[in-house]
Design an enzyme around this catalytic site. Structure first.
Site, mmCIF file in Angstrom:
data_model
loop_
_atom_site.group_PDB
_atom_site.id
_atom_site.type_symbol
_atom_site.label_atom_id
_atom_site.label_comp_id
_atom_site.label_asym_id
_atom_site.label_seq_id
_atom_site.Cartn_x
_atom_site.Cartn_y
_atom_site.Cartn_z
ATOM 1 C CE LYS A 181 -3.678 -2.525 -0.037
ATOM 2 N NZ LYS A 181 -3.090 -3.870 -0.223
HETATM 3 C C1 LIG Z 1 -9.303 -3.506 -1.847
HETATM 4 C C2 LIG Z 1 -8.671 -4.211 -0.688
HETATM 5 N N1 LIG Z 1 -9.394 -4.458 0.409
HETATM 6 C C3 LIG Z 1 -8.854 -5.059 1.485
HETATM 7 C C4 LIG Z 1 -7.545 -5.455 1.502
HETATM 8 C C5 LIG Z 1 -6.991 -6.159 2.709
HETATM 9 O O1 LIG Z 1 -6.050 -5.380 3.365
HETATM 10 P P1 LIG Z 1 -5.158 -6.023 4.531
HETATM 11 O O2 LIG Z 1 -4.084 -6.822 3.890
HETATM 12 O O3 LIG Z 1 -4.620 -4.836 5.284
HETATM 13 O O4 LIG Z 1 -6.052 -6.848 5.368
HETATM 14 C C6 LIG Z 1 -6.745 -5.206 0.392
HETATM 15 C C7 LIG Z 1 -5.336 -5.620 0.393
HETATM 16 O O5 LIG Z 1 -4.750 -5.963 -0.594
HETATM 17 C C8 LIG Z 1 -7.322 -4.579 -0.750
HETATM 18 O O6 LIG Z 1 -6.601 -4.320 -1.852
#
Ligand SMILES: Cc1ncc(COP(=O)(O)O)c(C=O)c1O
Length: 374
Positions: A181
């Site tokens: 990110k």
């Molecule tokens: C659109 C979206 N939602 C949720 C997530 C989940 O994030 P996390 O890895 O912090 O749980 C991601 C991660 O790639 C994502 O791209």
């Protein structure tokens, strides 16, 4: 050349911040977490920010404390990372998949409306790859139908919709600090909201449902005995992560600025290459370019995979565009018919983009794409 898809933008400041936390002896859910929350809330223009362990747990918590649960349907785009739908299942509700706009890869009122069922109680609107969805009509639609709107802003820190940062539009928004990110704390997440009551519920939910926070207990001058009136989880962020996050937030303008320069160069170089298309960037958004996405127009999945392999042979790591959740085993019985999602998941790729990427590296990627896609 060996060019990764992404690389965190860390320096000495992060190292020093981590060291200071370790030396302080308070390493979880302490003062640095509180400070990170304050910095984050003020940066996006929200009243409250609540730190979590990830965006997945943030989405789960947001749904659960809002009362979404068994018997409820929640509309989500299938064209998203699987966590968007899994969080709905974690809350014991049912994800219902909606298609996306081919030009922005985001939900629209039309695609949400098509996915409505009599049991729909909420929608999760993803700002895919950091490109903000057209929020105003979606907020209006959800408001008029009594639907809870949650923004999956995993990729969207630093992006703006109509001059205001994502997270500052009055909805519940969930962010990710995974290393792919825009800013990262290793793992981590954040929820922003203007609703003080909801923020309090979220703070208890992440802390085993406990009636009093560690910080309050620590600062109290009289003995405080806690109770557990609700069932909660351990979704606490560490102060080590938060300290990194505070430094990363200071760097946010530089990180986003650099990503935008790189994205502009990709767009200039590739937009006139036949068979390649980029997302349309609507005039009302400011895009952080968490990812750089291209569609290989007319390509089959096999051709797309061949191009990815050709790039890998040149030392360039890419990723398939965005997955389609409704094709994964656990979601295959959804019955969803999503032609745009089906097309985009098969014929698009993500190119490397990260702040420290050099001109030479990017030139190598551009040349590789031109050659492989020719
Ligand atoms: C659109 C979206 N939602 C949720 C997530 C989940 O994030 P996390 O890895 O912090 O749980 C991601 C991660 O790639 C994502 O791209």
């Amino acid at each position: 050349m060996n060019i990764p898809i992404a690389r965190p933008f860390f320096g000495l400041e992060e190292e020093e911040a981590v060291l200071a936390v370790i030396r302080s002896g308070w390493v979880s859910q302490g003062p640095k977490v509180r400070e990170f929350e304050e910095v984050f809330a003020s940066a996006v223009g929200a009243r409250h920010a609540v730190a979590m362990t990830s965006c997945t747990t943030a989405l789960h918590a947001a749904l659960a404390v809002s009362g979404i649960g068994p018997g409820d349907d929640v509309i989500v785009p299938s064209l998203s990372f699987i966590a968007t739908a899994n969080a709905v299942v974690h809350a014991a509700a049912r994800p219902v998949f909606a298609d996306v706009d081919p030009e922005t890869c985001n939900l629209t009122v039309e695609t949400i409306e098509r996915a409505m069922t009599p049991k729909t109680r909420a929608a999760i609107c993803v700002h895919q790859m950091g490109l903000p969805a057209d929020l105003d009509p979606i907020m209006e639609f959800c408001g008029s139908r009594g639907l809870l709107l949650i923004e999956d802003a995993a990729c969207a820190i630093g992006s703006e919709y109509k001059g205001r940062r994502i997270g500052g539009h009055g909805n519940v928004a969930c962010f990710s600090f995974h290393p792919r990110k825009v800013i990262t704390t290793g793992e981590g997440g954040m929820i922003t909201t203007d609703d003080g009551g909801l923020a309090e519920k979220l703070r208890r939910f992440r802390h085993h449902g406990m009636s009093v926070s560690d910080l309050e207990r620590h600062l109290a001058t009289t003995v405080v005995l806690e109770s557990y009136p609700e069932i909660g989880y351990n979704y606490r962020m560490t102060d080590i992560q938060a300290a990194i996050g505070i430094v990363q937030m200071r760097k946010l303008p530089v990180i986003v600025g650099r990503r935008r320069v790189l994205a502009e160069r990709y767009t200039r170089a590739l937009s006139n290459v036949g068979g390649i298309r980029m997302c349309r960037i609507p005039e009302y958004v400011f895009h952080n370019f968490q990812s750089y996405w291209i569609e290989l127009v007319g390509a089959s999945r096999g051709e797309r995979d061949r191009i990815m392999q050709a790039l890998l042979d040149r030392g360039i790591t890419t990723r398939r565009g965005i997955m389609a959740i409704h094709h994964e085993e656990r979601y295959r019985d959804s019955g969803a018919i999503l032609p745009v999602t089906d097309r985009l998941t098969d014929n698009s790729i993500l190119l490397p983009i990260f702040p420290a990427m050099t001109e030479l590296e990017q030139g190598w990627v551009i040349a590789g794409v031109m050659e492989a896609a020719a």
